[in-house]
Write a protein that holds these residues in place. Sequence first.
Motif, short mmCIF file in Angstrom:
data_model
loop_
_atom_site.label_atom_id
_atom_site.label_comp_id
_atom_site.label_asym_id
_atom_site.label_seq_id
_atom_site.Cartn_x
_atom_site.Cartn_y
_atom_site.Cartn_z
N TYR A 165 0.83 -1.21 0.00
CA TYR A 165 0.00 0.00 0.00
C TYR A 165 0.87 1.26 0.00
CZ TYR A 165 0.97 0.36 5.04
OH TYR A 165 1.59 0.48 6.26
N ILE A 166 0.24 2.35 -0.44
CA ILE A 166 0.84 3.69 -0.37
C ILE A 166 -0.15 4.59 0.36
CG2 ILE A 166 1.56 5.74 -1.67
CD1 ILE A 166 2.57 3.92 -3.86
N HIS A 167 0.34 5.25 1.40
CA HIS A 167 -0.49 6.13 2.23
C HIS A 167 -0.03 7.56 2.00
CE1 HIS A 167 -2.51 6.69 6.44
NE2 HIS A 167 -3.12 7.36 5.47
N ILE A 168 -0.89 8.37 1.38
CA ILE A 168 -0.57 9.77 1.09
C ILE A 168 -1.16 10.63 2.20
CG2 ILE A 168 -0.74 11.64 -0.60
CD1 ILE A 168 -1.33 9.46 -2.71
N GLU A 192 8.24 1.96 -5.99
CA GLU A 192 9.70 1.91 -6.08
C GLU A 192 10.32 3.29 -6.25
OE1 GLU A 192 11.39 -0.76 -5.53
OE2 GLU A 192 9.62 -2.05 -5.41
N ILE A 193 9.63 4.20 -6.91
CA ILE A 193 10.26 5.46 -7.34
C ILE A 193 9.94 6.64 -6.41
CG2 ILE A 193 10.37 7.19 -9.18
CD1 ILE A 193 9.74 4.89 -11.15
N VAL A 194 8.67 6.82 -6.09
CA VAL A 194 8.23 8.03 -5.40
C VAL A 194 8.80 8.09 -3.98
CG1 VAL A 194 6.26 9.32 -4.53
CG2 VAL A 194 6.14 8.19 -6.77
N GLN A 195 9.44 9.20 -3.65
CA GLN A 195 9.97 9.44 -2.32
C GLN A 195 9.48 10.80 -1.84
OE1 GLN A 195 11.76 7.26 -0.63
NE2 GLN A 195 12.06 5.78 -2.28
N HIS A 196 8.83 10.82 -0.70
CA HIS A 196 8.33 12.08 -0.17
C HIS A 196 8.03 11.89 1.32
CE1 HIS A 196 5.86 15.65 0.46
NE2 HIS A 196 6.38 16.13 -0.68
N PRO A 197 8.33 12.88 2.16
CA PRO A 197 8.07 12.76 3.60
C PRO A 197 6.60 12.50 3.93
CG PRO A 197 9.49 14.64 3.17
CD PRO A 197 9.02 14.15 1.84
N SER A 198 5.69 12.95 3.06
CA SER A 198 4.26 12.78 3.32
C SER A 198 3.70 11.50 2.71
CB SER A 198 3.48 13.99 2.76
OG SER A 198 3.85 15.16 3.45
N ILE A 199 4.57 10.69 2.13
CA ILE A 199 4.12 9.44 1.51
C ILE A 199 4.72 8.25 2.26
CG2 ILE A 199 4.15 8.02 -0.57
CD1 ILE A 199 4.20 10.58 -2.20
#
Length: 318
Positions: A165-168, A192-199
């Motif tokens: 899962y991905i939690h935004i 695999e790709i997206v990197q963000h403190p809020s994700i």
Amino acid sequence: MQFRNIYMTGLVLIGCITLFLLYVQLFYSPLLYITGDTVVRRADWERVSHMYGNMMTRQEEFLKQRSLEDVVLHYAKQQQIIVNDEAVKAQMNQLGSNKTERIKQLKSLGMTEEESYQNIYRAMTGFQVKQQLTKHITVSEQEIQSVYQQNIEAFSVPELRTIKYIHIKNLQNKHELDRYFLSIESFKDAYEIVQHPSIQKGLQELVSIAQLQGELSKPIATYMFQAPENQLIGPIQDIEGQIWFYVEAVQKPQILPLPTVKAKIHSTILLEKQTAFFQKWLKTQKKVQHYKIFPGNLKRHQLISFWFDLPHHVMLLL
């Protein structure tokens, strides 16, 4: 003259009492336990108590443990059950391949090499005694089957799922990520790709719903366990943001067959029977060895302890 004699006698008596009280205060070490030919005093315990732990609230518990170890060691001595010196050293070598490494490791544990040797020797002796006493104990097929049938629920495995899962969380311009949630393949790319403190990205492998509820909210976990396999689900709104997920694998609920758990049941029953037999034997040995323990002397004043111990000293002399 008679008065003088009485006066001198009084002075001598007072002096003797003073010396006696001084001796007790400075040198007397109260009895803590007696078993067989072993007599342990407070001073003896203070030299070894750190090996059992420094929690003052558990000192009586540790003292009892040490005393029961000595019951076993006394029996081992009588039966000439001896642990090989090389076997003890082999165990010590697991702390380090050389003396320097062992000393460093033992220092972190607050122990010396000699203390470690004695600890290992006592443990191995106790193990040998228990093995010898319980070697006749066996476990039958009927006992194994009975335990399996009576505890069938303990061998049931609930449905397990692997979920990615991905939690935004509170991310502005969420629409910028929409292209990643068109399919499972694009979702995998985002994972695999997206990197963000809020994700927050998560992978829960073969978890039960109860385990998942410990990681996520109960409604979200319940939803994930109702979702079909290999289908991208989302967005699901929660108090922190949105969740996208898909179920990678589902393992249906099952009851583990007896052959799968037979060895575990056998070892559990055997251990329980050995422990029960050993505890019964230990109770008998305490009587045989005239075992006595005085945990109250851990805190009593020496003078009070002296009078408390006096009858036991008399018994030791007989």
